[in-house]
Design a protein around this motif. Structure first.
Motif, PDB file in Angstrom:
ATOM      1  N   GLN A  52       0.832  -1.189   0.000  1.00  0.00           N
ATOM      2  CA  GLN A  52       0.000   0.000   0.000  1.00  0.00           C
ATOM      3  C   GLN A  52       0.875   1.250   0.000  1.00  0.00           C
ATOM      4  O   GLN A  52       1.853   1.321   0.728  1.00  0.00           O
ATOM      5  N   ALA A  53       0.526   2.252  -0.784  1.00  0.00           N
ATOM      6  CA  ALA A  53       1.323   3.477  -0.861  1.00  0.00           C
ATOM      7  C   ALA A  53       0.502   4.711  -0.511  1.00  0.00           C
ATOM      8  O   ALA A  53       0.888   5.821  -0.828  1.00  0.00           O
ATOM      9  N   GLY A  54      -0.632   4.537   0.112  1.00  0.00           N
ATOM     10  CA  GLY A  54      -1.446   5.686   0.482  1.00  0.00           C
ATOM     11  C   GLY A  54      -2.288   6.181  -0.682  1.00  0.00           C
ATOM     12  O   GLY A  54      -2.395   5.551  -1.720  1.00  0.00           O
ATOM     13  N   ALA A  55      -2.866   7.342  -0.487  1.00  0.00           N
ATOM     14  CA  ALA A  55      -3.741   7.924  -1.500  1.00  0.00           C
ATOM     15  C   ALA A  55      -2.927   8.699  -2.538  1.00  0.00           C
ATOM     16  O   ALA A  55      -1.904   9.297  -2.217  1.00  0.00           O
ATOM     17  N   ALA A  56      -3.406   8.689  -3.762  1.00  0.00           N
ATOM     18  CA  ALA A  56      -2.761   9.458  -4.828  1.00  0.00           C
ATOM     19  C   ALA A  56      -3.010  10.942  -4.603  1.00  0.00           C
ATOM     20  O   ALA A  56      -4.134  11.351  -4.338  1.00  0.00           O
ATOM     21  N   GLU A  57      -1.964  11.751  -4.690  1.00  0.00           N
ATOM     22  CA  GLU A  57      -2.090  13.186  -4.453  1.00  0.00           C
ATOM     23  C   GLU A  57      -1.767  14.033  -5.673  1.00  0.00           C
ATOM     24  O   GLU A  57      -2.405  15.043  -5.906  1.00  0.00           O
ATOM     25  N   LYS A  58      -0.771  13.608  -6.455  1.00  0.00           N
ATOM     26  CA  LYS A  58      -0.383  14.427  -7.606  1.00  0.00           C
ATOM     27  C   LYS A  58       0.157  13.545  -8.716  1.00  0.00           C
ATOM     28  O   LYS A  58       0.494  12.388  -8.514  1.00  0.00           O
ATOM     29  N   ALA A  59       0.204  14.147  -9.892  1.00  0.00           N
ATOM     30  CA  ALA A  59       0.768  13.484 -11.062  1.00  0.00           C
ATOM     31  C   ALA A  59       1.939  14.327 -11.554  1.00  0.00           C
ATOM     32  O   ALA A  59       1.809  15.539 -11.713  1.00  0.00           O
ATOM     33  N   ILE A  60       3.056  13.675 -11.781  1.00  0.00           N
ATOM     34  CA  ILE A  60       4.245  14.358 -12.285  1.00  0.00           C
ATOM     35  C   ILE A  60       4.341  14.078 -13.780  1.00  0.00           C
ATOM     36  O   ILE A  60       4.417  12.923 -14.204  1.00  0.00           O
ATOM     37  N   VAL A  61       4.325  15.141 -14.578  1.00  0.00           N
ATOM     38  CA  VAL A  61       4.437  15.022 -16.025  1.00  0.00           C
ATOM     39  C   VAL A  61       5.875  15.396 -16.400  1.00  0.00           C
ATOM     40  O   VAL A  61       6.350  16.475 -16.054  1.00  0.00           O
TER      41      VAL A  61
END
Length: 124
Positions: free
Chosen positions: A31-40
């Motif tokens: 488990q890595a927690g909740a998704a917060e951001k996307a890096i482009v």
């Protein structure tokens, strides 16, 4: 099956506790927690950091043309890419930390990040 007769009641208790420990530890380890951001990234450099709580669409210029990245309902995807095989478009929606879509011919990638780094067998 002759070996089953060698087990005593305490042995069965130890086996059951070990299995229960493994069953509860397995989801926690991956488990890595909740998704917060996307890096482009474009050409290996960070082009934009997108907050997943805000719906938006951005165009990322690359050597072959423009790649379109869409953020919607706390998930991200590559909606369009000028690459020949469209693997990154077929990747679909990314919503868990550690997921990534790479458009190699156009040198554009999108990676979902959370508050913790996910376990990755390559980093072990």
């Amino acid at each position: 099956m002759l070996w089953l007769g060698l087990f005593k009641p305490g042995d069965w208790l130890i086996v059951a506790l070990g299995l229960a420990l493994c069953a509860t530890a397995f989801p926690l380890a991956w488990q890595a927690g909740a998704a917060e951001k996307a890096i482009v990234r474009r050409g290996g450099e960070v082009f934009s950091a997108l907050d997943l709580s805000r719906n938006r669409r951005i165009d990322v210029p690359g050597p072959l043309g423009v790649t379109t990245v869409v953020v919607e309902q706390r998930r991200v995807r590559i909606a369009a890419d000028p690459g020949p095989r469209q693997y990154c478009v077929r990747q679909g929606w990314l919503s868990r930390p550690g997921e990534i879509a790479i458009c190699a011919p156009n040198q554009v990638s999108v990676e979902v990040q959370g508050n913790r780094q996910p376990y990755d067998s390559l980093s072990y």
